[in-house]
Structures are given as C-alpha cells and as structure tokens.
Design a protein around this motif. Sequence first.
Motif, short mmCIF file in Angstrom:
data_model
loop_
_atom_site.label_atom_id
_atom_site.label_comp_id
_atom_site.label_asym_id
_atom_site.label_seq_id
_atom_site.Cartn_x
_atom_site.Cartn_y
_atom_site.Cartn_z
N ASN A 49 -4.02 0.62 -1.63
CA ASN A 49 -2.85 -0.25 -1.59
C ASN A 49 -1.75 0.29 -2.48
N ARG A 50 -2.19 0.80 -3.63
CA ARG A 50 -1.22 1.38 -4.55
C ARG A 50 -0.54 2.58 -3.89
N LEU A 51 -1.35 3.40 -3.21
CA LEU A 51 -0.81 4.55 -2.51
C LEU A 51 0.20 4.12 -1.45
N ARG A 52 -0.17 3.09 -0.69
CA ARG A 52 0.68 2.65 0.41
C ARG A 52 2.03 2.17 -0.11
N ASN A 53 1.98 1.47 -1.23
CA ASN A 53 3.24 0.97 -1.78
C ASN A 53 4.13 2.10 -2.26
N ALA A 54 3.48 3.15 -2.80
CA ALA A 54 4.27 4.26 -3.32
C ALA A 54 4.84 5.13 -2.19
N PHE A 55 4.09 5.29 -1.09
CA PHE A 55 4.54 6.14 0.01
C PHE A 55 4.42 5.39 1.33
N PRO A 56 5.32 4.48 1.58
CA PRO A 56 5.16 3.63 2.77
C PRO A 56 5.24 4.40 4.09
N ASN A 57 5.83 5.60 4.09
CA ASN A 57 6.05 6.29 5.36
C ASN A 57 4.97 7.31 5.71
N GLN A 58 3.98 7.47 4.83
CA GLN A 58 2.99 8.52 5.07
C GLN A 58 1.68 7.95 5.58
N SER A 59 0.97 8.80 6.34
CA SER A 59 -0.38 8.41 6.76
C SER A 59 -1.27 8.36 5.51
N LEU A 60 -2.00 7.28 5.38
CA LEU A 60 -2.82 7.11 4.17
C LEU A 60 -3.87 8.20 4.06
N TYR A 61 -4.46 8.53 5.19
CA TYR A 61 -5.52 9.53 5.16
C TYR A 61 -4.98 10.89 4.75
N LYS A 62 -3.74 11.16 5.22
CA LYS A 62 -3.11 12.42 4.86
C LYS A 62 -2.90 12.49 3.34
N LEU A 63 -2.39 11.39 2.79
CA LEU A 63 -2.20 11.34 1.34
C LEU A 63 -3.51 11.59 0.62
N TRP A 64 -4.52 10.93 1.12
CA TRP A 64 -5.84 11.05 0.51
C TRP A 64 -6.32 12.50 0.54
N LEU A 65 -6.11 13.17 1.69
CA LEU A 65 -6.53 14.57 1.81
C LEU A 65 -5.76 15.46 0.85
N VAL A 66 -4.44 15.22 0.77
CA VAL A 66 -3.65 16.04 -0.15
C VAL A 66 -4.18 15.90 -1.56
N ILE A 67 -4.50 14.68 -1.93
CA ILE A 67 -5.00 14.46 -3.28
C ILE A 67 -6.35 15.15 -3.50
#
Lengths: 76, 699
Positions: free
Chosen positions: B188-206
């Motif tokens: 949820n924190r991720l989503r709020n910070a990057f509303p336009n990105q795919s969550l899974y993509k963010l997760w993979l980058v991390i």
Amino acid sequence: MSKTIADLKRGQRGIIKSFSAETIPLKLLEMGCLPGNEVELVQSAPFRDPLYVNINGSHLAIRNETARQIEIEILT
Amino acid sequence: MSKQLNVALIGNPNTGKTSVFNQLTGLNQQVGNYPGITVEKKEGICKLPKNIKAHILDLPGTYSLNASSLDENVVIELLLNKNDKDYPDVAVVVSDVENLKRNLLLFTQIKDLEIPTILVVNMADRMERKGISIDVPALEKELKTKVVLVSARKRIGIEELKEHIVNYRHLSTEPCLNASSMDPEYFNRLRNAFPNQSLYKLWLVITQDVNFGNVNRNSIGIKEDFITKDDSTLKRLQQKETILRYQFINGALKKTMSVDVNAAKGLRAGLDRILTHRIWGYVIFFSILLLIFQAIYDWSSYPMDFIDESFARLSELTRSVLPAGPFTNLISEGVIPGLGGVVIFIPQIAFLFLFISILEESGYMSRAVFLMDRTMRRFGLSGKSVVPLVSGTACAIPAVMAARNIEDWKERLITILVVPFTTCSARLPVYLIIIALVIPEESFMGFNLQGLTLMLLYMLGFGMAIFSAWVLHKILKIKSRSYFVIEMPNYKLPMFKNVGINVVEKTKAFVLGAGKIILAISIILWVLASYGPGENFNNAREIVEANYSETFLPEEELDELVASYKLQHSYIGNIGKAIEPAVAPLGYDWKIGIALISSFAAREVFVGTLATIYSVGSDEEETIKSRMASETNHILGGPLFTLASGVSLLLFYAFAMQCMSTLAIVKKETNTWKWPVLQLIIMTAIAYLAALLAFQFLR
C-alpha cells in the motif's frame, strides 16, 4: 528424528512437510517443491548424490545436501 | 506501418521455445551476444499476416523472474526497461503441456508486469498420449489472455499464434495476481508513492536490485526507504509470492485441465532405469563419449585431409596463374594457407555440435550431468564439462565452443580455461618425433617404453586440466549459482531442423568470429618468416652459392639450403636467435626457438619448421629424425636432443599455450582479451618452469 528426501528408497514416495526457509533455494520452490506436494525418488547416483526426484510432476536432480533439508512423511 | 513489432519469446528451459523460434523465423535469424556479457542473444525476423514484420527475440530460458543467473538476469533487465529498443510489444510465453503447472508460474509473473502476453502450450501433439485435455476458452478466461495450442514439431498452431501476435492490442493487460497480498501494508505504501506503476514491477526492481544491482533504479525513482527489507524478509516474501502464484495456478487449472493418470505411462521411466543406472548409465555415457571422440578424431580426418589438399592445390594454382611477385606470394603463401587454417577446423566443429545438439535435444545431456555431477563438482566443474574435456583431446577449439552448453558462468569459464591442457591431436606429431628421438625403444615390465611415455603425456594433460580447474575454483571470485537443481526433461526425438540450425550457427560463429583473428595472425607469422632485414636475407641465394661454389650441388638441394638460410635470417629467425638466452636453460638452441615461435600458428608446424631449418627437403619423419639426432648443442656441446632436452621439450609442449586459434576462440567465447592473455601467460609460465626443472634435473 524426522525423515527427509535423502531417506527415500528408490521408487518410494513421500509428502513434503517443511523445510528451512533460509537455506532452501527459491528455485526449488518455484519448481513445485512446496509443503503438501508429493515427492518420489526416481533414481540415485552412486553415493546417493545427486538424487533424481519427481516432485509434483517436476522431474529434478538435486544434491544430497539439499535433499536432507526437506522434511517429508514417507508413504508406504 | 514501418515500425517492426517487437516480440519476446520467454519460457522455461526444455519447453521447446527454440523450436517455436525456429518455426517462426526459419533461417532468418542471427545469434550474437548481449553487450558486455557472454549470454547468447538470438533474434530473428518473422513475416506476419497483414504484411506486418515482427522482430522476434528468443530470450534465455528461465524458470522465474527471480533471477539467479546472468542468463535469467537478461530477461528481467529487458522486461523492466521500457526504453530498451527490444522492449516487447507483446510477450509470448512458451510452455510444455506436460509441465503446464510449473510453466505457468513464469507466465503469471510476466502477465503481472502488464505486458500483453500470449500463452503458447507447446507439444500439444502429446496431449492425447499423455491423457491430458485442456478447455482452452475456459483457460483463456482464467488467465485473461489468448492461449494457443502449438506443436512446433508438427507445425500445428504456428499460424494461429501469428494471428494473435498481430492482434496484440486486443489482449488484456490485467495482472493475474494481486501483488499486494504478499504484504498489504508494504505494498500500500508503494502504491501511494508510485500510483502509475505496476506493483509487481516495482517489487521486482526492488528485489533484483538487492541481488544484482544492475537494474536502473533511477528510471523509476524508488527512494531508499523502500529498500530497507533485509535478505531474510525478502526471501520470505519471495516464497510467499511463489505459494500465492501456485494457489492461483492450481485454481485455474482445476477448472480447465484434466489428466487421466492411467494413460500417462511413458518411455521415460524405462529409459531412465537404464540411462541413469549406476553401472549401465556410466557404460553408456562413456561409450557415447568414445563415439564423439572417434568422430572428431577419426571421421573428420577425411574432410580435413581434403580441405588441406584443396587449399594446397589452390595455392599452387594462384602461384602459376598470377604474375610472380610479392603480391602473389602474399596470396598463395600467406592468405590462402591462412584461410585453410580456419576452414580446416570446420569438420571437427560440425561433428562435435552435431552430437552435442542431439544429446541436448533428446534430453540425454541432463542425465549425463546427473551421472557426473559428484565427480566434477569437486574440481569446480559441471557435469557438462566432461564433453569439452574429452573432445579437447581431439582439438581445443570445438571443445571451448562446447562449453557454451554449461549454464553456470563460473563453471563454464573454468572449463574454457583448462581445456587447452588436454592433449590435442596437434601435439601428437611433436610428441611422436621427440619420443622416437630420446626415449629408448625398450620394454619396461612388458610395456613399450615409448608407448608408455605417450600415455603418460595424455594423462599428464588431463591431470593438469583437472588440477588447474581445482585451483581456479578456489581462487576465482565469481558470483555463481550456489545451488544445484537440474531439470530432467522428457526424452524427445531430436528435431532435424533444430540440430541443423545449431550446427550451422556454431560453425558460422567460429568462421566469422575466431577466423578473422586466426587469418590475421597467420599472415603476420608468414610475413615474419618470409622477410628479413639486411643483406643476409635478401642475397641469400648468392651467399649460399658462394659458400658452396666448390662443390657441385643439384638444383633441388641448393634450393633447400637457400630456404634454410632465408628462414634463419628472416625476422622470425632473428627473434629465435634473440630468445636463445631464454630457452638455453631448457636445453634448446635458437633453431628450436624458431620452431617454438612458429608453433604458435599450430603446434604441428614444429616438425615442418625444423625440416626447413635443417634444409631437409621432405616432411618425411625418418629423414628429419636422423637429421635431428645428429644435431649438436652449440652451447653445452654434445648432442642437442638428449633425454633431458627431449623431456623438457615434451613438457613444454604439454603445458604451453601455443595455439593462436584456441586463443582466438577463447577471446570470442569470453568476450574479452583478458582470459586468453592470462591463459597464454600462465600456461607458458608453467610450461617454462616444468621444462626448466626437467632439463636441469636430468642433464
């Protein structure tokens, strides 16, 4: 002491109970090695290393040291 | 529309992904390397309906997007980087109908990146035999995409796949899995910070950032506070992700796929009982190795002799057709033999890769790895290293190329680095003549001493290869796979098309990659041997004629003396003399020095060079032998070839890296000059020391 995949005899089956989450390769999980799934020892190389197993339909060869970390319940 | 459609083929290893690729592109494909790394990049062009062309990229096989090797990392880097020129408009995930459940894990990951994704269920021709039935429309609904049943082998479904690729815009990009269920609060924190990105993509980058550090985090702009997850939390989350994905897959397949277990009795169990048997398995494996060895050592000698003769004849022909002069000499004595030196390796390479592709395609290679893993592991090698090591006994060049089939980079590098120690066939003529010269033809405990020495040399080469592998394993600090999980794929009849394309690709790679370097060096060596400084070289004929003015010499003998005189005073001759102080402690004189340098073109040149220096007209072994036996050591006195200097020479040839063709192919396979140069320095140093010790102890 509980049994592991390394204790299986050729052709014997077991159900995966648990494993140490820290040391088991993620790859093994991704290939279907998850608690509740069935495992069968298909063949073992000399000195029982590596072991050729069928986990949930995935045919894999794993090393003895890895097999010893996966606890199972042996089905007769 | 001028822009090409970018299609990426993704899939687990052993799903027939390459067969699908070959069916889509045919011979319209090229193999290269990803910049800076040694992962093979296969791409091709495919004509689609509506006159649209697609650029197809065959990505390395991977089991999931959680990378654990360089190969897999390539896939993730591409999929995470929208600015990459190869970034796919549409992803085609290839799966094997018999392992659909496991293959779908990767599919759901790709789908969650919100890339239009088509699922290919390959080997559909096996479904009936295996008692599998799939409700395709229902599965499409579950997976929210198009599903195509394909049999690359029988060319079924390929046209349908092309249709779907063209219409990729109609594919849904809705993810399969709600990534935030892994850890709701964090996501949820991720989503709020990057509303336009795919969550899974963010997760993979991390997560990939933690593992490899190559993904460009700035392109998304993730702030430090999201990367605070420690290793064990990360691992726990990745495990949770895997379990969640399997729950989704099990649910989807339960409704859409049924397997009649009774129908599924295969060839597999029976073949495995024999091929992985603890005795028969090894007997069969070593028989196969023997057959491969026979093919590259013996069978390929026929086409090689033919190539040798053809180039010699071509050389003659150009000399007689073109006007005499330096240009003609360059063509007939430099370029044509140089080209011949490249082409001559083609039969061996083709034979070896014919066998290797059949072994890989049929699924046997994994069994060989299973059998050899324990033995090879101790030396830091892979079970697959056995094939390069054994074929190295014929020639190191195809052997180095064969190391491509080893997935783990560290194991592959070690294999490449140690293969040149094995006794290749080019060493044999050198061994034979020196053994005949310095080892007495006597029996020792019923064994012929000369034969025994030859066998010892073979064992020495192999032993040195294994030993240096062990040393390299200890000292090389390369991030490598720390675990061992190998899939044992189903047995399949190799597809002629795949084997053929592979053999052609490998041969082409050698000729175009290493061939250029080999050609260049052989021309340089030829120039060094054919030209020289000063009067001595230029007026060789006059000087020799003057020296022998009192004796009558037949024309032929005079020519030989002139050739010898020229070589001695050529640039290479001068280099030979210059290095004499360095090789004298090994028991050699400058003539052997010249032979050592020219051996760099190919070891077997040693005998021919000595023949020229001693002005022996023929390559006939007996004549050279008797001439060599009468040679004296002008520094120490006594005969030049003694037991001490002979053993010293044998050891030098056993260990030294004296083959520019091998260096060229190592450069090509490792993508840098670093490894071949290290190989050259270290192997030559070992050879020098061994030869020095041998000579000084035995003299």
